[in-house]
Design an enzyme around this catalytic site. Structure first.
Site, PDB file in Angstrom:
ATOM      1  CB  ALA A  13       2.884   3.045  -0.442  1.00  0.00           C
ATOM      2  CB  CYS A  63       9.808  -3.402   1.230  1.00  0.00           C
ATOM      3  SG  CYS A  63       9.357  -4.554   2.553  1.00  0.00           S
ATOM      4  CE1 TYR A 151     -10.389 -10.063  -1.552  1.00  0.00           C
ATOM      5  CE2 TYR A 151      -8.052  -9.981  -2.051  1.00  0.00           C
ATOM      6  CZ  TYR A 151      -9.241  -9.344  -1.760  1.00  0.00           C
ATOM      7  OH  TYR A 151      -9.290  -7.962  -1.649  1.00  0.00           O
TER       8      TYR A 151
HETATM    9  N1  LIG Z   1      -9.614  -2.650  -4.944  1.00  0.00           N
HETATM   10  C1  LIG Z   1     -10.544  -3.282  -4.254  1.00  0.00           C
HETATM   11  O1  LIG Z   1     -11.647  -3.577  -4.748  1.00  0.00           O
HETATM   12  C2  LIG Z   1     -10.280  -3.660  -2.836  1.00  0.00           C
HETATM   13  C3  LIG Z   1      -8.980  -3.863  -2.366  1.00  0.00           C
HETATM   14  N2  LIG Z   1      -8.813  -4.290  -1.080  1.00  0.00           N
HETATM   15  C4  LIG Z   1      -7.459  -4.509  -0.556  1.00  0.00           C
HETATM   16  O2  LIG Z   1      -6.748  -3.276  -0.597  1.00  0.00           O
HETATM   17  C5  LIG Z   1      -5.340  -3.535  -0.624  1.00  0.00           C
HETATM   18  C6  LIG Z   1      -4.708  -2.734  -1.737  1.00  0.00           C
HETATM   19  O3  LIG Z   1      -5.205  -3.248  -2.952  1.00  0.00           O
HETATM   20  P1  LIG Z   1      -5.435  -2.335  -4.246  1.00  0.00           P
HETATM   21  O4  LIG Z   1      -4.833  -1.004  -4.037  1.00  0.00           O
HETATM   22  O5  LIG Z   1      -6.851  -2.425  -4.621  1.00  0.00           O
HETATM   23  O6  LIG Z   1      -4.617  -3.187  -5.310  1.00  0.00           O
HETATM   24  P2  LIG Z   1      -3.390  -2.796  -6.274  1.00  0.00           P
HETATM   25  O7  LIG Z   1      -3.053  -4.055  -6.968  1.00  0.00           O
HETATM   26  O8  LIG Z   1      -3.753  -1.579  -7.049  1.00  0.00           O
HETATM   27  O9  LIG Z   1      -2.218  -2.371  -5.263  1.00  0.00           O
HETATM   28  C7  LIG Z   1      -1.575  -3.318  -4.458  1.00  0.00           C
HETATM   29  C8  LIG Z   1      -0.161  -2.833  -4.203  1.00  0.00           C
HETATM   30  O10 LIG Z   1       0.480  -3.778  -3.362  1.00  0.00           O
HETATM   31  C9  LIG Z   1       1.767  -4.046  -3.901  1.00  0.00           C
HETATM   32  N3  LIG Z   1       2.216  -5.389  -3.504  1.00  0.00           N
HETATM   33  C10 LIG Z   1       1.733  -6.577  -3.936  1.00  0.00           C
HETATM   34  N4  LIG Z   1       2.435  -7.590  -3.405  1.00  0.00           N
HETATM   35  C11 LIG Z   1       3.395  -7.022  -2.622  1.00  0.00           C
HETATM   36  C12 LIG Z   1       4.437  -7.541  -1.812  1.00  0.00           C
HETATM   37  N5  LIG Z   1       4.666  -8.862  -1.737  1.00  0.00           N
HETATM   38  N6  LIG Z   1       5.217  -6.668  -1.129  1.00  0.00           N
HETATM   39  C13 LIG Z   1       5.012  -5.336  -1.233  1.00  0.00           C
HETATM   40  N7  LIG Z   1       4.043  -4.779  -1.991  1.00  0.00           N
HETATM   41  C14 LIG Z   1       3.250  -5.630  -2.673  1.00  0.00           C
HETATM   42  C15 LIG Z   1       1.599  -3.924  -5.416  1.00  0.00           C
HETATM   43  O11 LIG Z   1       2.855  -3.713  -6.046  1.00  0.00           O
HETATM   44  C16 LIG Z   1       0.678  -2.715  -5.495  1.00  0.00           C
HETATM   45  O12 LIG Z   1       1.372  -1.512  -5.533  1.00  0.00           O
HETATM   46  C17 LIG Z   1      -5.210  -5.057  -0.803  1.00  0.00           C
HETATM   47  O13 LIG Z   1      -4.961  -5.650   0.454  1.00  0.00           O
HETATM   48  C18 LIG Z   1      -6.598  -5.479  -1.303  1.00  0.00           C
HETATM   49  O14 LIG Z   1      -6.905  -6.812  -0.975  1.00  0.00           O
HETATM   50  C19 LIG Z   1      -9.869  -4.502  -0.222  1.00  0.00           C
HETATM   51  C20 LIG Z   1     -11.145  -4.294  -0.664  1.00  0.00           C
HETATM   52  C21 LIG Z   1     -11.441  -3.799  -1.956  1.00  0.00           C
HETATM   53  C1  LIG Z   2     -13.992 -10.968  -7.320  1.00  0.00           C
HETATM   54  C2  LIG Z   2     -13.346 -10.100  -6.287  1.00  0.00           C
HETATM   55  C3  LIG Z   2     -12.575  -8.989  -6.931  1.00  0.00           C
HETATM   56  C4  LIG Z   2     -11.909  -8.122  -6.215  1.00  0.00           C
HETATM   57  C5  LIG Z   2     -11.979  -8.192  -4.709  1.00  0.00           C
HETATM   58  C6  LIG Z   2     -11.916  -6.795  -4.160  1.00  0.00           C
HETATM   59  O1  LIG Z   2     -10.566  -6.448  -4.115  1.00  0.00           O
HETATM   60  C7  LIG Z   2     -12.501  -6.701  -2.782  1.00  0.00           C
HETATM   61  O2  LIG Z   2     -11.556  -7.120  -1.842  1.00  0.00           O
HETATM   62  C8  LIG Z   2     -13.733  -7.497  -2.631  1.00  0.00           C
HETATM   63  C9  LIG Z   2     -14.872  -6.881  -2.400  1.00  0.00           C
HETATM   64  C10 LIG Z   2     -16.071  -7.683  -2.249  1.00  0.00           C
HETATM   65  C11 LIG Z   2     -17.286  -7.140  -2.156  1.00  0.00           C
HETATM   66  C12 LIG Z   2     -18.467  -7.996  -2.026  1.00  0.00           C
HETATM   67  C13 LIG Z   2     -19.696  -7.514  -1.817  1.00  0.00           C
HETATM   68  C14 LIG Z   2     -19.954  -6.085  -1.625  1.00  0.00           C
HETATM   69  C15 LIG Z   2     -21.240  -5.671  -1.284  1.00  0.00           C
HETATM   70  C16 LIG Z   2     -21.455  -4.221  -1.084  1.00  0.00           C
HETATM   71  O3  LIG Z   2     -20.547  -3.454  -1.129  1.00  0.00           O
HETATM   72  C17 LIG Z   2     -22.802  -3.677  -0.817  1.00  0.00           C
HETATM   73  C18 LIG Z   2     -23.742  -4.599  -0.177  1.00  0.00           C
HETATM   74  C19 LIG Z   2     -23.848  -4.787   1.137  1.00  0.00           C
HETATM   75  C20 LIG Z   2     -22.910  -4.186   2.132  1.00  0.00           C
HETATM   76  C21 LIG Z   2     -23.527  -4.245   3.499  1.00  0.00           C
HETATM   77  C22 LIG Z   2     -24.449  -3.049   3.730  1.00  0.00           C
HETATM   78  O4  LIG Z   2     -24.166  -1.981   3.171  1.00  0.00           O
HETATM   79  O5  LIG Z   2     -25.425  -3.220   4.434  1.00  0.00           O
END
Ligand SMILES: NC(=O)C1=CN([C@@H]2O[C@H](COP(=O)(O)OP(=O)(O)OC[C@H]3O[C@@H](n4cnc5c(N)ncnc54)[C@H](O)[C@@H]3O)[C@@H](O)[C@H]2O)C=CC1
Ligand SMILES: CC/C=C\C[C@H](O)[C@H](O)/C=C/C=C/C=C\C=C\C(=O)C/C=C\CCC(=O)O
Length: 270
Positions: A13, A63, A151
């Site tokens: 969070a 945590c 991942y």
């Molecule tokens: N930013 C993006 O492009 C996307 C992120 N996500 C997912 O969203 C979630 C949040 O990621 P973001 O906010 O983007 O990343 P972030 O790195 O900004 O935040 C992640 C948070 O999780 C905490 N964390 C990491 N390991 C931990 C542990 N062992 N215990 C407790 N807390 C821990 C970190 O301290 C940080 O506050 C993740 O599951 C990520 O995979 C999914 C799709 C897109």
């Molecule tokens: C290299 C990865 C870096 C960070 C990973 C991110 O945290 C996240 O979890 C990964 C996102 C991956 C996105 C991949 C492709 C995204 C495609 C689009 O958003 C748009 C295209 C199609 C979506 C389907 C639709 O709209 O029809």
């Protein structure tokens, strides 16, 4: 579902999406238990939220979600502080193809652990009042992200696990909804991993492909994803739903029905 008087527990969070989910919950009247391994960032966010929402609206609990003892204690302290738990968001996650076992431990194992603890506290058959769980996967949970295969695996696991547990909850009448949020690229710290050879490891050579995908897909603001999160929390008709959030908008994902709907079968006796 109104969020007034409801209590949420959010992992990861302290920043990024977890911070966005926390703020939208508070804005809609919920109280929030903030869990994060980053104590400094968590304490700083708590100070900021105290000013905006009052000190009684949140509690920050350091945590590490990979620790069963720490996560159990955080649930216990949340109940001690607020007296109930209605919403759990298993959000904490990392992207590290080098430390891939830790990636699995945080992104998948801890989501399973957090889901089971949430059900333990919320399901009606153990005296709970029901509730909702939102597990955070990714678009990488719906299709392969070639530069981050582990991942990708963890996020596919979150989708599959959550959909199965949602079916369990329906069949066993837990009174708990379980949904999945699949955001596309979002403007948080995790995106910097795309460029970082330390986290992309053996797949660093593919970073230009990832960057092209990111350019094509665009980058979401945290607030856009938080709106999708709120939709999954408040829509009481959603259980087992998978919501994708991209720059094109939000869409519920449909999956092939490869397992016959046994629940409908009269032969299933529970
Ligand atoms: N930013 C993006 O492009 C996307 C992120 N996500 C997912 O969203 C979630 C949040 O990621 P973001 O906010 O983007 O990343 P972030 O790195 O900004 O935040 C992640 C948070 O999780 C905490 N964390 C990491 N390991 C931990 C542990 N062992 N215990 C407790 N807390 C821990 C970190 O301290 C940080 O506050 C993740 O599951 C990520 O995979 C999914 C799709 C897109
Ligand atoms: C290299 C990865 C870096 C960070 C990973 C991110 O945290 C996240 O979890 C990964 C996102 C991956 C996105 C991949 C492709 C995204 C495609 C689009 O958003 C748009 C295209 C199609 C979506 C389907 C639709 O709209 O029809």
């Amino acid at each position: 579902m109104s969020l007034k008087g409801k209590v949420a527990l959010v992992t990861g969070a302290a920043q990024g999406l977890g911070k966005g989910f926390t703020r939208i919950l508070l804005t809609h009247g919920a109280k929030v238990s903030l869990l994060d391994v980053n104590e400094a960032a968590g304490a700083e966010l708590k100070r900021s939220l105290d000013g905006d929402f009052g000190a009684d609206s949140t509690v920050f609990l350091p945590c590490d979600v990979t620790s069963d003892a720490q996560l159990k204690d955080a649930f216990r302290r949340t109940l001690e502080t607020f007296g109930r738990i209605d919403i759990v968001c298993n959000n904490a996650g990392i992207l590290d193809e080098n430390a891939w076992e830790r990636t699995v431990s945080i992104n998948l194992c801890a989501v399973v652990r957090g889901t089971y603890l949430a059900l333990q506290h919320m399901k009606k058959e153990s005296g709970g009042q029901g509730g909702v769980i939102v597990n955070v996967a990714s678009v990488a949970g719906l299709g392969p992200l070639l530069s981050t295969p582990v991942y990708t695996a963890t996020k596919h696991g979150v989708v599959g696990f959550s959909r199965a547990i949602a079916e369990v909850s329906k069949v066993c009448d837990y009174g708990v909804r379980v949904n999945v949020l699949c955001p596309s690229f979002t403007n948080t710290a995790i995106l910097s991993n795309i460029e970082d050879d330390r986290t992309t490891g053996q797949f660093a050579r593919l970073k230009d492909i990832s960057k092209k995908m990111l350019q094509d897909a665009g980058v979401l603001d945290v607030s856009e994803v938080a709106e999708g999160f709120l939709q999954l929390v408040t829509d009481e008709g959603k259980n087992g739903s998978v919501l994708m959030v991209t720059k094109a908008g939000t869409a519920y994902v449909t999956f092939p029905q490869v397992v016959k709907d046994l629940v409908a079968s009269p032969s299933v006796v529970l």
